[in-house]
Design a protein around this motif. Structure first.
Motif, mmCIF file in Angstrom:
data_model
loop_
_atom_site.group_PDB
_atom_site.id
_atom_site.type_symbol
_atom_site.label_atom_id
_atom_site.label_comp_id
_atom_site.label_asym_id
_atom_site.label_seq_id
_atom_site.Cartn_x
_atom_site.Cartn_y
_atom_site.Cartn_z
ATOM 1 N N GLY B 101 -22.450 -13.660 9.751
ATOM 2 C CA GLY B 101 -21.544 -12.492 10.026
ATOM 3 C C GLY B 101 -22.401 -11.662 10.873
ATOM 4 O O GLY B 101 -21.709 -10.634 11.660
ATOM 5 N N CYS B 102 -23.538 -11.418 10.260
ATOM 6 C CA CYS B 102 -24.255 -10.279 10.844
ATOM 7 C C CYS B 102 -25.058 -10.546 12.340
ATOM 8 O O CYS B 102 -24.819 -9.708 13.209
ATOM 9 N N ALA B 103 -25.209 -11.803 12.593
ATOM 10 C CA ALA B 103 -25.767 -11.955 13.826
ATOM 11 C C ALA B 103 -24.576 -12.268 14.829
ATOM 12 O O ALA B 103 -24.631 -11.736 15.829
ATOM 13 N N THR B 104 -23.513 -12.464 14.300
ATOM 14 C CA THR B 104 -22.233 -12.441 15.395
ATOM 15 C C THR B 104 -21.759 -11.063 15.538
ATOM 16 O O THR B 104 -21.647 -10.613 16.443
ATOM 17 N N THR B 105 -21.579 -10.101 14.521
ATOM 18 C CA THR B 105 -21.399 -8.829 14.736
ATOM 19 C C THR B 105 -22.182 -8.101 15.641
ATOM 20 O O THR B 105 -21.888 -7.227 16.393
ATOM 21 N N THR B 106 -23.840 -8.353 15.466
ATOM 22 C CA THR B 106 -24.795 -7.607 16.150
ATOM 23 C C THR B 106 -24.575 -7.849 17.725
ATOM 24 O O THR B 106 -24.505 -7.086 18.603
ATOM 25 N N LEU B 107 -24.282 -9.361 17.892
ATOM 26 C CA LEU B 107 -23.914 -9.696 19.254
ATOM 27 C C LEU B 107 -22.856 -9.233 20.013
ATOM 28 O O LEU B 107 -22.931 -8.711 21.010
ATOM 29 N N VAL B 108 -21.939 -9.281 19.453
ATOM 30 C CA VAL B 108 -20.532 -8.876 19.858
ATOM 31 C C VAL B 108 -20.613 -7.107 19.976
ATOM 32 O O VAL B 108 -20.107 -6.843 21.407
ATOM 33 N N LEU B 109 -21.388 -6.498 19.455
ATOM 34 C CA LEU B 109 -21.277 -4.837 19.452
ATOM 35 C C LEU B 109 -22.196 -4.706 20.742
ATOM 36 O O LEU B 109 -21.713 -3.930 21.555
ATOM 37 N N HIS B 110 -23.475 -5.444 20.807
ATOM 38 C CA HIS B 110 -24.285 -5.206 21.834
ATOM 39 C C HIS B 110 -23.710 -5.669 23.241
ATOM 40 O O HIS B 110 -23.743 -5.214 24.307
ATOM 41 N N ALA B 111 -22.862 -6.742 23.074
ATOM 42 C CA ALA B 111 -22.222 -7.268 24.254
ATOM 43 C C ALA B 111 -21.044 -6.098 24.824
ATOM 44 O O ALA B 111 -21.175 -5.803 25.937
ATOM 45 N N SER B 159 -23.969 -13.914 32.839
ATOM 46 C CA SER B 159 -24.873 -15.117 33.430
ATOM 47 C C SER B 159 -25.580 -15.491 32.169
ATOM 48 O O SER B 159 -25.623 -14.938 31.221
ATOM 49 N N ASP B 160 -25.942 -16.620 32.422
ATOM 50 C CA ASP B 160 -26.911 -17.373 31.490
ATOM 51 C C ASP B 160 -27.921 -16.514 30.909
ATOM 52 O O ASP B 160 -28.097 -16.565 29.671
ATOM 53 N N GLU B 161 -28.589 -16.044 31.663
ATOM 54 C CA GLU B 161 -29.824 -15.114 31.494
ATOM 55 C C GLU B 161 -29.443 -13.854 30.542
ATOM 56 O O GLU B 161 -29.845 -13.626 29.597
ATOM 57 N N MET B 162 -28.213 -13.370 30.797
ATOM 58 C CA MET B 162 -27.677 -12.342 29.806
ATOM 59 C C MET B 162 -27.201 -12.737 28.568
ATOM 60 O O MET B 162 -27.559 -12.171 27.372
ATOM 61 N N LEU B 163 -26.974 -13.847 28.445
ATOM 62 C CA LEU B 163 -26.401 -14.682 27.210
ATOM 63 C C LEU B 163 -27.553 -14.898 26.503
ATOM 64 O O LEU B 163 -27.733 -14.668 25.067
ATOM 65 N N GLU B 164 -28.804 -15.376 26.986
ATOM 66 C CA GLU B 164 -29.888 -15.542 26.286
ATOM 67 C C GLU B 164 -30.647 -14.303 25.790
ATOM 68 O O GLU B 164 -31.076 -14.215 24.787
ATOM 69 N N ASP B 165 -30.393 -13.271 26.536
ATOM 70 C CA ASP B 165 -30.847 -11.835 26.021
ATOM 71 C C ASP B 165 -29.889 -11.542 24.790
ATOM 72 O O ASP B 165 -30.351 -10.915 23.683
ATOM 73 N N LEU B 166 -28.478 -11.598 24.907
ATOM 74 C CA LEU B 166 -27.704 -11.473 23.632
ATOM 75 C C LEU B 166 -28.373 -12.313 22.423
ATOM 76 O O LEU B 166 -27.856 -11.743 21.226
ATOM 77 N N LEU B 167 -28.641 -13.436 22.799
ATOM 78 C CA LEU B 167 -28.857 -14.400 21.197
ATOM 79 C C LEU B 167 -30.449 -13.585 21.046
ATOM 80 O O LEU B 167 -30.448 -13.517 19.670
ATOM 81 N N ASP B 168 -31.206 -13.166 21.910
ATOM 82 C CA ASP B 168 -32.302 -12.440 21.503
ATOM 83 C C ASP B 168 -31.948 -11.255 20.629
ATOM 84 O O ASP B 168 -32.821 -10.986 19.467
ATOM 85 N N VAL B 169 -31.117 -10.486 20.855
ATOM 86 C CA VAL B 169 -30.610 -9.025 20.165
ATOM 87 C C VAL B 169 -30.058 -9.514 18.801
ATOM 88 O O VAL B 169 -30.415 -8.860 17.805
ATOM 89 N N ALA B 170 -29.202 -10.780 18.912
ATOM 90 C CA ALA B 170 -28.742 -11.153 17.459
ATOM 91 C C ALA B 170 -29.889 -11.609 16.570
ATOM 92 O O ALA B 170 -29.898 -11.284 15.433
ATOM 93 N N ARG B 171 -30.974 -12.162 17.019
ATOM 94 C CA ARG B 171 -32.074 -12.752 16.247
ATOM 95 C C ARG B 171 -32.866 -11.563 15.921
ATOM 96 O O ARG B 171 -33.263 -11.435 14.678
ATOM 97 N N THR B 172 -33.207 -10.631 16.722
ATOM 98 C CA THR B 172 -33.954 -9.557 16.536
ATOM 99 C C THR B 172 -33.603 -8.315 15.788
ATOM 100 O O THR B 172 -34.019 -7.598 15.103
#
Lengths: 192, 192
Positions: B101-111, B159-172
């Motif tokens: 839930g936390c990884a998901t919400t963090t990613l969605v908010l930053h997106a 873009s794929d690059e933006m997606l990778e960046d969002l995954l990084d935000v979710a992780r960190t």
């Protein structure tokens, strides 16, 4: 006859079958691979801070578990101050629930193994967090909890010294508390 | 008239009111103390590996929250192989739900803050654990998760690059993932 009957009835301490627990420990000592578990969850985003997890299968004790006919379902949400509508507790609150449960179960199990009857056990948890970390507003602020305090109220048929030892077991041997206390690798991979 | 109407309607991205999010960020920048939150849970042991948490109040944004009329309630349980009867998901499973839930919400908010629309987001989590640690059978085995893997399926208008960046935000930047990744002090105190 009375003895035979007593031998076929499980000895329950704190609601746990102590012989089954010792049988499990003996089996693990003979084959440490039986102690390997993999737990799983699947989650789907719904909207905003709302998402739902299903939890059912896991691997453990040398096999895939099939004991759950239906999955458990849990909804994450956020309160209005965090842009939600209280659709569920939020993830950092669920983490406290997990810690409370794990500290409690670990303590109760180890007490049972020592023949100590627990009469009452309740906990209150507080976790401090600075949202600047999650928002990325200050790199010096960690996004996660700064510290978590578990206040435990316990009544048991044992000495104070034994109780302190049980609290120590809860702190050091609870899987969730230990996962929080030490750095655990988290990998996020993108599915195809 | 059309412009006026548009201005009074919130701009929603991913189900989040983006202006409200930016207003919150501006308020925190002006007064960092507003970012301080304390989350809480109360738990009562029932029997064996069964216990129940209630979650309701918390402190945040400079005040005690009063948005929840009723507390959330969650039951921890254990499967038969761990001496329970599936009275609920178990604590290490609830931890995975919290992480998802936390990884998901963090990613969605930053997106949303970046104007990126998420079309689909789902995760599968796997956590490896060796029960010898919890049982105290081998001091070299950690009682908690050895590692946790989050497999994320995501579709978004970027873009794929933006997606990778969002995954990084979710992780960190996800508070729960960050709490697991780094060592967080956990204190257990005995209540009077």
């Amino acid at each position: 006859m009375k003895t035979q009957q007593a031998m076929t009835q499980p000895v329950m301490v704190n609601g746990l079958d102590v012989q089954a627990a010792f049988d499990t420990i003996d089996a693990i000592k003979a084959d440490p691979g039986l102690a390997r578990f993999q737990f799983r969850a699947a989650n789907t985003w719904i909207s905003g801070g709302t998402n739902r997890s299903t939890i059912r299968d896991f691997y453990g004790a040398g096999r895939e578990d099939d004991s759950r006919e239906e999955p458990f379902e849990f909804m994450n949400g956020e309160p209005p101050v965090l842009l939600g509508d209280n659709e569920g507790a939020n993830p950092v609150e669920f983490l406290l629930h997990a810690m409370a449960g794990c500290a409690t179960t670990t303590l109760v199990l180890h007490a049972a193994a020592r023949g100590i009857t627990i009469r009452h056990l309740s906990t209150k948890l507080e976790g401090e967090i600075d949202m600047r970390g999650m928002l990325g507003l200050d790199e010096s602020v960690s996004p996660g909890y700064e510290r978590i305090r578990i206040l435990m109220k316990i009544e048991a048929d044992c000495s104070d010294e034994m109780l302190e030892d049980l609290l120590d077991v809860a702190r050091t041997q609870s899987p969730v508390c230990n996962t929080v206390c030490r750095p655990v690798p988290v990998v996020i991979e993108r599915a195809a």
